[in-house]
Design an enzyme around this catalytic site. Sequence first.
Site, mmCIF file in Angstrom:
data_model
loop_
_atom_site.group_PDB
_atom_site.id
_atom_site.type_symbol
_atom_site.label_atom_id
_atom_site.label_comp_id
_atom_site.label_asym_id
_atom_site.label_seq_id
_atom_site.Cartn_x
_atom_site.Cartn_y
_atom_site.Cartn_z
ATOM 1 N N GLU A 127 0.856 -1.193 0.000
ATOM 2 C CA GLU A 127 0.000 0.000 0.000
ATOM 3 C C GLU A 127 0.891 1.243 0.000
ATOM 4 O OE1 GLU A 127 -2.801 -0.043 3.186
ATOM 5 O OE2 GLU A 127 -3.584 -2.022 2.634
ATOM 6 N N SER A 132 7.642 -2.181 2.927
ATOM 7 C CA SER A 132 8.425 -3.178 3.670
ATOM 8 C C SER A 132 7.712 -3.561 4.969
ATOM 9 C CB SER A 132 9.810 -2.621 4.000
ATOM 10 O OG SER A 132 10.486 -2.251 2.823
ATOM 11 N N ASP A 240 8.330 -17.165 0.752
ATOM 12 C CA ASP A 240 9.331 -18.242 0.824
ATOM 13 C C ASP A 240 9.293 -19.092 -0.449
ATOM 14 O OD1 ASP A 240 10.216 -17.582 3.331
ATOM 15 O OD2 ASP A 240 9.265 -19.269 4.376
ATOM 16 N N ARG A 268 35.174 -5.558 -30.011
ATOM 17 C CA ARG A 268 35.585 -4.161 -29.911
ATOM 18 C C ARG A 268 37.113 -4.069 -29.796
ATOM 19 N NH1 ARG A 268 34.439 0.998 -31.119
ATOM 20 N NH2 ARG A 268 35.202 2.455 -29.526
ATOM 21 N N ARG A 311 11.812 -25.999 5.282
ATOM 22 C CA ARG A 311 11.594 -24.547 5.258
ATOM 23 C C ARG A 311 12.861 -23.825 4.780
ATOM 24 N NH1 ARG A 311 11.567 -20.173 8.388
ATOM 25 N NH2 ARG A 311 12.798 -21.218 9.968
ATOM 26 N N GLY A 339 31.450 0.557 -22.825
ATOM 27 C CA GLY A 339 31.878 1.956 -22.898
ATOM 28 C C GLY A 339 30.683 2.863 -23.198
ATOM 29 N N GLU A 363 9.194 -7.905 -4.095
ATOM 30 C CA GLU A 363 9.190 -9.134 -3.268
ATOM 31 C C GLU A 363 10.222 -9.043 -2.132
ATOM 32 O OE1 GLU A 363 8.414 -12.964 -4.825
ATOM 33 O OE2 GLU A 363 7.633 -12.167 -6.703
ATOM 34 N N GLY A 364 10.310 -7.863 -1.545
ATOM 35 C CA GLY A 364 11.233 -7.645 -0.422
ATOM 36 C C GLY A 364 12.540 -7.047 -0.921
ATOM 37 N N GLN A 367 17.532 -4.893 1.518
ATOM 38 C CA GLN A 367 17.700 -4.629 2.959
ATOM 39 C C GLN A 367 16.790 -5.561 3.767
ATOM 40 O OE1 GLN A 367 17.301 -2.071 0.663
ATOM 41 N NE2 GLN A 367 19.472 -1.573 0.745
HETATM 42 C C1 LIG Z 1 7.465 -2.705 -10.464
HETATM 43 C C2 LIG Z 1 6.961 -3.126 -9.134
HETATM 44 C C3 LIG Z 1 6.165 -4.253 -9.018
HETATM 45 C C4 LIG Z 1 5.641 -4.646 -7.785
HETATM 46 N N1 LIG Z 1 4.754 -5.678 -7.707
HETATM 47 C C5 LIG Z 1 4.079 -5.887 -6.540
HETATM 48 C C6 LIG Z 1 2.969 -6.793 -6.490
HETATM 49 O O1 LIG Z 1 2.611 -7.445 -7.482
HETATM 50 N N2 LIG Z 1 2.287 -6.904 -5.316
HETATM 51 C C7 LIG Z 1 2.631 -6.200 -4.203
HETATM 52 O O2 LIG Z 1 1.969 -6.362 -3.187
HETATM 53 N N3 LIG Z 1 3.685 -5.349 -4.217
HETATM 54 C C8 LIG Z 1 4.403 -5.147 -5.355
HETATM 55 N N4 LIG Z 1 5.439 -4.250 -5.396
HETATM 56 C C9 LIG Z 1 5.798 -3.525 -4.185
HETATM 57 C C10 LIG Z 1 7.185 -3.869 -3.637
HETATM 58 O O3 LIG Z 1 7.179 -5.155 -3.087
HETATM 59 C C11 LIG Z 1 7.555 -2.763 -2.656
HETATM 60 O O4 LIG Z 1 7.854 -1.620 -3.428
HETATM 61 C C12 LIG Z 1 8.722 -3.144 -1.764
HETATM 62 O O5 LIG Z 1 8.354 -4.148 -0.860
HETATM 63 C C13 LIG Z 1 9.287 -1.959 -0.979
HETATM 64 O O6 LIG Z 1 8.272 -1.216 -0.373
HETATM 65 P P1 LIG Z 1 8.254 0.379 -0.583
HETATM 66 O O7 LIG Z 1 8.365 0.640 -2.030
HETATM 67 O O8 LIG Z 1 7.111 0.944 0.142
HETATM 68 O O9 LIG Z 1 9.609 0.879 0.077
HETATM 69 P P2 LIG Z 1 9.841 1.209 1.635
HETATM 70 O O10 LIG Z 1 9.365 0.082 2.465
HETATM 71 O O11 LIG Z 1 9.334 2.565 1.925
HETATM 72 O O12 LIG Z 1 11.431 1.239 1.694
HETATM 73 C C14 LIG Z 1 12.200 2.381 1.320
HETATM 74 C C15 LIG Z 1 13.663 2.052 1.603
HETATM 75 O O13 LIG Z 1 13.844 1.843 3.012
HETATM 76 C C16 LIG Z 1 14.422 0.558 3.229
HETATM 77 N N5 LIG Z 1 13.894 0.010 4.486
HETATM 78 C C17 LIG Z 1 12.596 -0.059 4.883
HETATM 79 N N6 LIG Z 1 12.500 -0.625 6.083
HETATM 80 C C18 LIG Z 1 13.766 -0.930 6.465
HETATM 81 C C19 LIG Z 1 14.337 -1.544 7.604
HETATM 82 N N7 LIG Z 1 13.577 -1.997 8.620
HETATM 83 N N8 LIG Z 1 15.677 -1.698 7.654
HETATM 84 C C20 LIG Z 1 16.449 -1.274 6.631
HETATM 85 N N9 LIG Z 1 15.978 -0.683 5.516
HETATM 86 C C21 LIG Z 1 14.656 -0.520 5.438
HETATM 87 C C22 LIG Z 1 14.038 -0.269 2.013
HETATM 88 O O14 LIG Z 1 14.922 -1.361 1.809
HETATM 89 C C23 LIG Z 1 14.143 0.779 0.911
HETATM 90 O O15 LIG Z 1 15.475 0.914 0.524
HETATM 91 C C24 LIG Z 1 6.001 -3.897 -6.623
HETATM 92 C C25 LIG Z 1 6.849 -2.784 -6.734
HETATM 93 C C26 LIG Z 1 7.283 -2.375 -7.963
HETATM 94 C C27 LIG Z 1 8.126 -1.124 -8.050
#
Ligand SMILES: Cc1cc2nc3c(=O)[nH]c(=O)nc-3n(C[C@H](O)[C@H](O)[C@H](O)COP(=O)(O)OP(=O)(O)OC[C@H]3O[C@@H](n4cnc5c(N)ncnc54)[C@H](O)[C@@H]3O)c2cc1C
Length: 409
Positions: A127, A132, A240, A268, A311, A339, A363-364, A367
Amino acid sequence: MVDFTLTDEQKDLRELAHNFAEKDMRSVAWEYDKDGGWPEDVIKKAWEVGLMNTHIPEAYGGPGLDYLSGCLIEEEMGWGCSGIGTSLMANGLASAPVTIGGSEETKKKYLGMLCEEPKLASFGLTEPDAGSDVSGMKTRAVKQGDKYVLNGSKCFITNGTYADYFTVFAKTDPEAGHRGISAFVVDADADGVTVDKKEDKMGQRASNTATISFNDVEVPAENLLAEENKGFKLAMMTLDRTRPGVSAMAVGIGRAATEYATDYSKERVQFGVPIAMHQAIQFMIADMATKVEAARLLVWSSAVMLDQGVRNSKVSSMAKRFAADSAMEITVDAVQVYGGYGFIKEYPVEKLMRDAKIMQLYEGTSQIQRLVIAKEVLLPRQAEEPTPEAEAKAKASEESQSEQAAATV
Ligand SMILES: Cc1cc2nc3c(=O)[nH]c(=O)nc-3n(C[C@H](O)[C@H](O)[C@H](O)COP(=O)(O)OP(=O)(O)OC[C@H]3O[C@@H](n4cnc5c(N)ncnc54)[C@H](O)[C@@H]3O)c2cc1C
């Protein structure tokens, strides 16, 4: 004993996927990348030749392939075009919660649907304010008699514009953090479901990414997956199972970039010799090739664990972290080998570099994978803990043995 020999069936499957990637994906990949179009024709063909929905069990119309075989296919999809590949593989992510948590009727209906026709499903977890940290999600599901009423919005949903159904995660107990989340199957044509926005992306432009809103959407209670408030666990179990495949796609991107860079370095000529004769280029190519091999080993290991009913949270996070970061490093180096030409759209590696970036995010993020790995290393669970599927199988076999024993007595 460690044995990396593939079965004849797995080799055939890999060849099928490779030929498809070469003829049906690469031939159109750069066009779809340019205009961000929807590769409907490629999706239909992939479905027809059996390269989609590979993990859906035979009982519901799928091929019920093992996870390692799925990874062989996904590596080739990443090699062909990871944008189109993501569109092809999103059904796997969306259908896994149904396979794990759906009732028999739900599985028959929603898994069967994907196998009967080239239909699509999307996974709705993220959302605007909950990426994350999914416990911050605001989408609500309120039980009213024999249905739930859903309100909220999901962003970045792969294939969202074209999905026939969504697996949606929503709060059923808003005070309980991640323990208050439940999962539902929601038909895309239900009243109140709207596709709000299609994203214009840096890479993987052939995949569709959309925002989906749910306004007073009525969902039959039987569409609840697993138990109420067990949605977070279901999402983690899903990831997983899908991380080996998404990591395999990253290996495919890295392999493609390594191949392009290797070929280019032999053609090249600078300072009177092919640039492949310069040690600086050789070392880059050596590192690229090594990362591809190492990432693939982690991917296969994480898949085989699932196939053996063990697992794989730690190893699949290691695979995702390492394969995604490697794909990014390899593609940046491939541009370097080319290049200035590497920066030009006429040459193939700049697309790979843009495509690779998302592997470190969806998918995560890398980080978050490190957080999972660190937790598993610092607070290890019981070694070789069985997956719920393996436990259920063992229980069923125990029960049938006791029934047999009782019958003998
Ligand atoms: C092209 C695309 C396709 C996607 N497809 C799907 C889909 O089909 N279904 C779905 O549900 N989602 C989907 N996503 C969402 C995607 O899984 C999320 O964008 C991702 O999980 C990161 O969430 P966020 O973008 O809100 O970043 P944030 O969670 O706001 O993170 C921002 C930064 O902070 C870092 N961060 C956050 N928390 C921590 C912590 N505790 N420790 C260290 N670093 C941290 C993150 O690693 C990142 O670098 C998609 C995203 C994109 C761009």
